[in-house]
Design a protein around this motif. Structure first.
Motif, PDB file in Angstrom:
ATOM      1  N   MET A   1       0.904  -1.318   0.104  1.00  0.00           N
ATOM      2  CA  MET A   1      -0.055  -0.057   0.062  1.00  0.00           C
ATOM      3  C   MET A   1       0.869   1.187  -0.070  1.00  0.00           C
ATOM      4  O   MET A   1       1.886   1.240   0.498  1.00  0.00           O
ATOM      5  N   GLY A   2       0.410   2.461  -0.136  1.00  0.00           N
ATOM      6  CA  GLY A   2       0.896   3.454  -0.430  1.00  0.00           C
ATOM      7  C   GLY A   2       1.088   4.010   1.130  1.00  0.00           C
ATOM      8  O   GLY A   2       0.700   3.366   2.229  1.00  0.00           O
ATOM      9  N   MET A   3       1.945   5.320   1.246  1.00  0.00           N
ATOM     10  CA  MET A   3       2.063   5.850   2.525  1.00  0.00           C
ATOM     11  C   MET A   3       0.834   6.148   3.319  1.00  0.00           C
ATOM     12  O   MET A   3       0.802   6.163   4.480  1.00  0.00           O
ATOM     13  N   ASN A   4      -0.225   6.424   2.580  1.00  0.00           N
ATOM     14  CA  ASN A   4      -1.605   6.528   3.324  1.00  0.00           C
ATOM     15  C   ASN A   4      -2.508   5.296   3.483  1.00  0.00           C
ATOM     16  O   ASN A   4      -3.705   5.408   3.931  1.00  0.00           O
ATOM     17  N   GLY A   5      -1.915   4.101   3.437  1.00  0.00           N
ATOM     18  CA  GLY A   5      -2.618   2.971   3.481  1.00  0.00           C
ATOM     19  C   GLY A   5      -3.450   2.568   2.308  1.00  0.00           C
ATOM     20  O   GLY A   5      -4.239   1.629   2.515  1.00  0.00           O
ATOM     21  N   THR A   6      -3.450   3.404   1.207  1.00  0.00           N
ATOM     22  CA  THR A   6      -4.267   3.253  -0.141  1.00  0.00           C
ATOM     23  C   THR A   6      -3.215   2.711  -1.170  1.00  0.00           C
ATOM     24  O   THR A   6      -2.038   2.673  -1.183  1.00  0.00           O
ATOM     25  N   VAL A   7      -3.904   1.740  -2.092  1.00  0.00           N
ATOM     26  CA  VAL A   7      -2.908   1.415  -3.265  1.00  0.00           C
ATOM     27  C   VAL A   7      -3.036   2.559  -4.274  1.00  0.00           C
ATOM     28  O   VAL A   7      -4.165   2.919  -4.677  1.00  0.00           O
ATOM     29  N   PRO A   8      -2.060   2.868  -4.748  1.00  0.00           N
ATOM     30  CA  PRO A   8      -1.994   4.068  -5.888  1.00  0.00           C
ATOM     31  C   PRO A   8      -2.693   3.421  -6.978  1.00  0.00           C
ATOM     32  O   PRO A   8      -2.630   2.407  -7.178  1.00  0.00           O
ATOM     33  N   PRO A   9      -3.269   4.444  -7.900  1.00  0.00           N
ATOM     34  CA  PRO A   9      -4.130   3.961  -9.003  1.00  0.00           C
ATOM     35  C   PRO A   9      -3.258   3.068 -10.044  1.00  0.00           C
ATOM     36  O   PRO A   9      -1.996   3.554 -10.330  1.00  0.00           O
ATOM     37  N   GLY A  10      -3.582   1.895 -10.321  1.00  0.00           N
ATOM     38  CA  GLY A  10      -3.172   1.049 -11.415  1.00  0.00           C
ATOM     39  C   GLY A  10      -1.758   0.278 -11.025  1.00  0.00           C
ATOM     40  O   GLY A  10      -1.211  -0.325 -11.614  1.00  0.00           O
ATOM     41  N   ARG A  11      -1.564   0.222  -9.453  1.00  0.00           N
ATOM     42  CA  ARG A  11      -0.611  -0.366  -9.129  1.00  0.00           C
ATOM     43  C   ARG A  11      -0.790  -1.667  -8.270  1.00  0.00           C
ATOM     44  O   ARG A  11       0.060  -2.382  -7.655  1.00  0.00           O
ATOM     45  N   ARG A  12      -2.218  -2.227  -8.321  1.00  0.00           N
ATOM     46  CA  ARG A  12      -2.444  -3.458  -7.820  1.00  0.00           C
ATOM     47  C   ARG A  12      -1.695  -4.263  -8.510  1.00  0.00           C
ATOM     48  O   ARG A  12      -1.587  -4.331  -9.670  1.00  0.00           O
TER      49      ARG A  12
END
Length: 435
Positions: A1-12
């Motif tokens: 996950m990104g630094m904010n706990g979410t997955v950056p768009p298109g990076r799953r």
């Protein structure tokens, strides 16, 4: 996950393809193939079947548990011995039985971070080619012999050796911290958790029954390659040779205990066998898969690793890792359409299932107010597990991933939980999702 706990768009991280060799008992069809050779066979075939141009791959993460006497970097060898460009960077991983779970989550992390777009993960094992070591006394003497200047010096060194120093040393099968083999530790778990012999044999029976049905139904045809059998290559290994279609509860009950001959409950029938085989996956970023027109089998939703004192319950790691993986996924056990739990031993499976459902375990061991829950038997190891299919240590995780994602598609399901116990008191859990 990104630094904010979410997955950056298109990076799953998408699993777009998977393949394995047949899993065969050590000393049978693959006895003349090393782990590196088995791995190269499956990686080459996987790349060819995927239709992805080799130039699109940018990394390989591959594993092996029992070390080869001549190859230490199996990850890099997967590049050098296949059609992949030699510019593809690679590294080697070992996390005991969870090795190719680790290779897959390593690859997924690199994709998530934007450091990779198209990777191969997997593992290979040849128990037929396990290294035999010299004793320390003999090894030290051989080193000193190579430096000796005169015949007198050589004879003096040789005279210090005793007959026992020449005995070959196989790889250690015991936990260094406990002095117990995995089977002995599993026996202790069975006793501590009140796991009966009958219950263990039932798990083994179901594993064989379901695996045989999956083979007969053609479920494995698209995920298991054919391997010509050396040295004459006159026949082909096309199926796992561990599966026993005709086994019965009565036949399993007749087997004698292996680790505790007098009071034990673990037999060759309710434990996974020593196995040769390899498995590999192709992972891509979601954007890359879309650009290449690839339809993902599924995505890595979350994962967790856990550890406990090996002197306690060595193979109970899944009960500690699974709650964390589910929390990270934002899901519950009840949300899972499938659960695949590695069957090192039937006793270990039943011990972990008991812990999953135990309020006492949840409170005392996990600090949770409620247990994870019970697993519907109709969702657990639905096409058989390691007892029936075999267990080449480093390949099992990748086998579980492709097998589960394909079954999830057949059932039009969305989520699956995979768990693996491992030596050293380690555990792994992986949540997969499908759209």
């Amino acid at each position: 996950m990104g630094m904010n706990g979410t997955v950056p768009p298109g990076r799953r991280a998408a699993v777009v393809a998977g393949l394995r060799t047949p899993f065969v008992k050590a000393g049978t069809d693959f006895k003349d193939l090393s782990a590196v050779e088995l791995g190269a066979l499956v990686v080459n075939e996987l790349v060819a079947r995927s239709g992805i141009p080799p130039k699109e791959f940018d990394s390989v993460v591959f594993g092996q548990v029992i070390p080869s006497p001549t190859v230490t970097l199996i990850g890099r060898e997967m590049v050098l011995r296949t059609q992949l460009p030699r510019s593809v960077q690679a590294h080697t991983v070992a996390r005991a039985c969870a090795t190719s779970i680790q290779t897959t989550t390593d690859a997924a992390d690199q994709i998530l971070l934007g450091h990779s777009d198209c990777a191969i993960s997997g593992g290979a094992e040849s128990l037929s080619d396990a290294p035999i070591f010299a004793t320390r006394a003999l090894a030290q003497a051989l080193v000193e012999l190579s430096r000796a200047k005169t015949l007198t010096d050589r004879l003096r060194l040789l005279s210090t050796l005793r007959p026992k120093d020449f005995a070959p040393q196989p790889p250690a099968l015991k936990e260094p911290t406990t002095g117990l083999t995995m089977g002995e530790s599993a026996e202790l778990m069975a006793q501590r958790n009140g796991i009966s012999r009958e219950a263990q044999d039932r798990v083994a029976y179901e594993s064989h029954r379901r695996a045989a049905a999956a083979w007969e139904g053609g479920k494995f045809d698209g995920e298991v390659m054919h391997v010509p059998v050396p040295p004459r290559f006159e026949r082909v290994a096309a199926k796992d040779n561990v599966v026993r279609k005709e086994t019965t509860l009565e036949a399993l009950a007749a087997l004698r205990p292996v680790f505790d001959r007098r009071y034990g409950t673990i037999t060759a029938g309710n434990a996974s066998p020593l196995t040769d085989g390899a498995a590999a996956l192709v992972l891509m970023s979601e954007d890359k898969a879309r650009a290449l027109g690839m339809r993902p089998l599924g995505f890595v939703r979350s994962y967790a690793y856990a550890a406990l004192d090996p002197r306690d319950q060595l193979l109970q790691g899944p009960a500690y890792a699974a709650p964390v993986a589910l929390d990270r996924a934002g899901l519950r056990l009840a949300d899972m359409d499938l659960v695949d739990m590695h069957e090192a031993f039937a006793a270990q499976v039943l011990s972990n299932l008991k812990a999953f459902a135990s309020k006492d375990f949840a409170a005392k061991e996990l600090g949770r107010p409620e247990p994870l829950g019970e697993i519907d038997p109709a969702k657990l190891n639905v096409n058989g597990g390691s007892i029936a299919l075999g267990h080449p240590f480093a390949a099992t995780g990748a086998r579980m991933i492709v097998q589960t994602l394909r079954e999830l598609s057949r059932r039009n399901g969305q989520y699956a939980l995979l768990t693996v116990c491992a030596a050293g008191g380690l555990g792994a859990a992986l949540v997969l999702e499908r759209e």
